[in-house]
Structures are given as structure tokens and as C-alpha cells.
Design a protein around this motif. Structure first.
Motif, PDB file in Angstrom:
ATOM      1  N   PHE A  33       0.800  -1.223   0.000  1.00  0.00           N
ATOM      2  CA  PHE A  33       0.000   0.000   0.000  1.00  0.00           C
ATOM      3  C   PHE A  33       0.839   1.284   0.000  1.00  0.00           C
ATOM      4  O   PHE A  33       0.294   2.383   0.045  1.00  0.00           O
ATOM      5  CB  PHE A  33      -0.966   0.016   1.188  1.00  0.00           C
ATOM      6  CG  PHE A  33      -2.052  -1.003   1.067  1.00  0.00           C
ATOM      7  CD1 PHE A  33      -3.053  -0.870   0.126  1.00  0.00           C
ATOM      8  CD2 PHE A  33      -2.073  -2.126   1.878  1.00  0.00           C
ATOM      9  CE1 PHE A  33      -4.049  -1.817  -0.009  1.00  0.00           C
ATOM     10  CE2 PHE A  33      -3.069  -3.076   1.762  1.00  0.00           C
ATOM     11  CZ  PHE A  33      -4.054  -2.923   0.814  1.00  0.00           C
ATOM     12  N   GLU A  47      -9.562  -1.339   0.155  1.00  0.00           N
ATOM     13  CA  GLU A  47      -8.168  -1.787   0.187  1.00  0.00           C
ATOM     14  C   GLU A  47      -8.115  -3.268   0.579  1.00  0.00           C
ATOM     15  O   GLU A  47      -7.344  -4.042   0.009  1.00  0.00           O
ATOM     16  CB  GLU A  47      -7.356  -0.960   1.174  1.00  0.00           C
ATOM     17  CG  GLU A  47      -7.107   0.457   0.746  1.00  0.00           C
ATOM     18  CD  GLU A  47      -6.414   1.278   1.800  1.00  0.00           C
ATOM     19  OE1 GLU A  47      -5.543   2.088   1.423  1.00  0.00           O
ATOM     20  OE2 GLU A  47      -6.731   1.140   3.000  1.00  0.00           O
ATOM     21  N   GLU A  50      -9.055  -5.391  -2.388  1.00  0.00           N
ATOM     22  CA  GLU A  50      -7.952  -5.488  -3.355  1.00  0.00           C
ATOM     23  C   GLU A  50      -6.868  -6.440  -2.842  1.00  0.00           C
ATOM     24  O   GLU A  50      -6.314  -7.234  -3.606  1.00  0.00           O
ATOM     25  CB  GLU A  50      -7.343  -4.113  -3.618  1.00  0.00           C
ATOM     26  CG  GLU A  50      -8.281  -3.124  -4.271  1.00  0.00           C
ATOM     27  CD  GLU A  50      -8.668  -3.501  -5.691  1.00  0.00           C
ATOM     28  OE1 GLU A  50      -7.847  -4.066  -6.419  1.00  0.00           O
ATOM     29  OE2 GLU A  50      -9.820  -3.219  -6.056  1.00  0.00           O
ATOM     30  N   TRP A  88      -2.061   9.380  -3.208  1.00  0.00           N
ATOM     31  CA  TRP A  88      -2.393   8.302  -4.143  1.00  0.00           C
ATOM     32  C   TRP A  88      -1.562   8.455  -5.405  1.00  0.00           C
ATOM     33  O   TRP A  88      -2.073   8.696  -6.490  1.00  0.00           O
ATOM     34  CB  TRP A  88      -3.871   8.329  -4.492  1.00  0.00           C
ATOM     35  CG  TRP A  88      -4.789   8.001  -3.360  1.00  0.00           C
ATOM     36  CD1 TRP A  88      -4.451   7.696  -2.080  1.00  0.00           C
ATOM     37  CD2 TRP A  88      -6.209   7.936  -3.409  1.00  0.00           C
ATOM     38  NE1 TRP A  88      -5.568   7.454  -1.337  1.00  0.00           N
ATOM     39  CE2 TRP A  88      -6.665   7.590  -2.126  1.00  0.00           C
ATOM     40  CE3 TRP A  88      -7.140   8.140  -4.418  1.00  0.00           C
ATOM     41  CZ2 TRP A  88      -8.009   7.447  -1.823  1.00  0.00           C
ATOM     42  CZ3 TRP A  88      -8.481   7.993  -4.120  1.00  0.00           C
ATOM     43  CH2 TRP A  88      -8.909   7.640  -2.838  1.00  0.00           C
ATOM     44  N   ASP A  96      -1.934   7.486  -9.044  1.00  0.00           N
ATOM     45  CA  ASP A  96      -2.139   6.054  -9.221  1.00  0.00           C
ATOM     46  C   ASP A  96      -3.587   5.839  -9.646  1.00  0.00           C
ATOM     47  O   ASP A  96      -4.508   5.824  -8.817  1.00  0.00           O
ATOM     48  CB  ASP A  96      -1.844   5.322  -7.911  1.00  0.00           C
ATOM     49  CG  ASP A  96      -1.910   3.818  -8.044  1.00  0.00           C
ATOM     50  OD1 ASP A  96      -2.508   3.326  -9.020  1.00  0.00           O
ATOM     51  OD2 ASP A  96      -1.363   3.131  -7.165  1.00  0.00           O
ATOM     52  N   LYS A  99      -5.511   2.984  -8.056  1.00  0.00           N
ATOM     53  CA  LYS A  99      -5.996   3.265  -6.703  1.00  0.00           C
ATOM     54  C   LYS A  99      -7.248   4.144  -6.758  1.00  0.00           C
ATOM     55  O   LYS A  99      -8.231   3.883  -6.072  1.00  0.00           O
ATOM     56  CB  LYS A  99      -4.904   3.940  -5.879  1.00  0.00           C
ATOM     57  CG  LYS A  99      -5.235   4.034  -4.427  1.00  0.00           C
ATOM     58  CD  LYS A  99      -3.997   4.371  -3.634  1.00  0.00           C
ATOM     59  CE  LYS A  99      -4.201   3.959  -2.206  1.00  0.00           C
ATOM     60  NZ  LYS A  99      -2.995   3.897  -1.454  1.00  0.00           N
TER      61      LYS A  99
END
Length: 140
Positions: A33, A47, A50, A88, A96, A99
Motif C-alpha cells: 500500500f 483496500e 484489493e 495516491w 495512481d 488506486k
């Protein structure tokens, strides 16, 4: 919304098969992360989702299609700016998109459509305020 108890249990079960001790698991999570993780309980629900997908399949789900943006749209640029402020980003400094797309595709996002399919009202009244609230919570 934080990870559910079921998600935490699934993460711990899958991670314990790969890593010998808690410190190794937390080091992996922190690398995954790109931030320090002290407990799986601090992960957001999306999260955790994922991570579960990755631990079970070895693949990171590609959510970039949800985050495709129009550089000419000022609201899209505002969203990119908020993503930078939230951290991010990738190693190269760009946002990202996986994300951002993962967040858009999660239950935490107030509008679950592709960014380019959202109306100006959805962007201005729902998405941008949601990201601003996340920023306020991150930096009170």
C-alpha cells in the motif's frame, strides 16, 4: 469505511500462509500500500478487497478504466490534485489511477460510475466533497 471483520479474517488467513510472522505480514502490507500499516484493521474496505484478491490470485485488479480522466475538465483536474494530496501516487509522481479507480469502484464512493461518465453535478457535489472529506480526516 474500514475493513470488515470477515475481510480481516480472510486477509490474516491468506497472509499467514505466505509469511511466518506478524512483522513480515505488516512489512508486506506496508510495501503493498506504499504506507506504513500497523494493523490490518486500519485498512479501508476497498483496500482489503484489493488485498484479498491479490493474496488469493497473485494479481492486482485493474481499476484504471474507472479513473480515466479528461485533462480539459477542471473538475477532473481538481480530483487529480486531491489524489496527489491524499498520497495516491506512483513512484514517478503521477496519480495512481488504479488506486483512484479502485476507490471509485468501491462502496465508499458516492457515485459508482466511470469518472468520464459522471455528470458535472456528480463530480462537484459528490466526488470532490468526498475526496475533500478524506483529506480532512487524513490531515485534521
Amino acid at each position: 469505511m474500514l475493513a470488515t471483520k470477515k475481510q480481516v479474517i480472510r486477509i490474516q488467513a491468506a497472509a499467514s500462509k505466505r509469511f511466518q510472522c506478524r512483522e513480515e505480514r505488516l512489512a508486506f502490507l506496508s510495501d503493498f500500500f506504499n504506507r506504513e500499516i500497523k494493523s490490518t484493521k486500519e485498512l479501508a474496505e476497498w483496500e482489503a478487497y484489493e488485498l484479498i484478491v491479490y493474496l488469493n490470485t497473485g494479481k492486482v485488479r485493474d481499476n484504471t478504466s474507472y479513473a480515466r480522466f479528461d485533462t480539459q475538465n477542471s473538475r477532473h483536474r481538481t480530483i487529480l490534485s486531491l489524489c496527489h494530496q491524499l498520497g495516491w501516487t506512483q513512484d514517478n509522481g503521477y496519480v495512481d489511477l488504479n488506486k483512484l479507480g479502485g476507490w471509485i469502484n468501491s462502496n465508499r464512493c458516492p457515485v459508482r460510475k466511470r469518472l468520464k461518465d459522471m455528470t458535472e453535478k456528480e463530480l462537484s457535489c459528490k466526488i470532490i466533497p468526498a475526496l475533500q472529506n478524506m483529506l480532512i480526516k487524513k490531515y485534521p
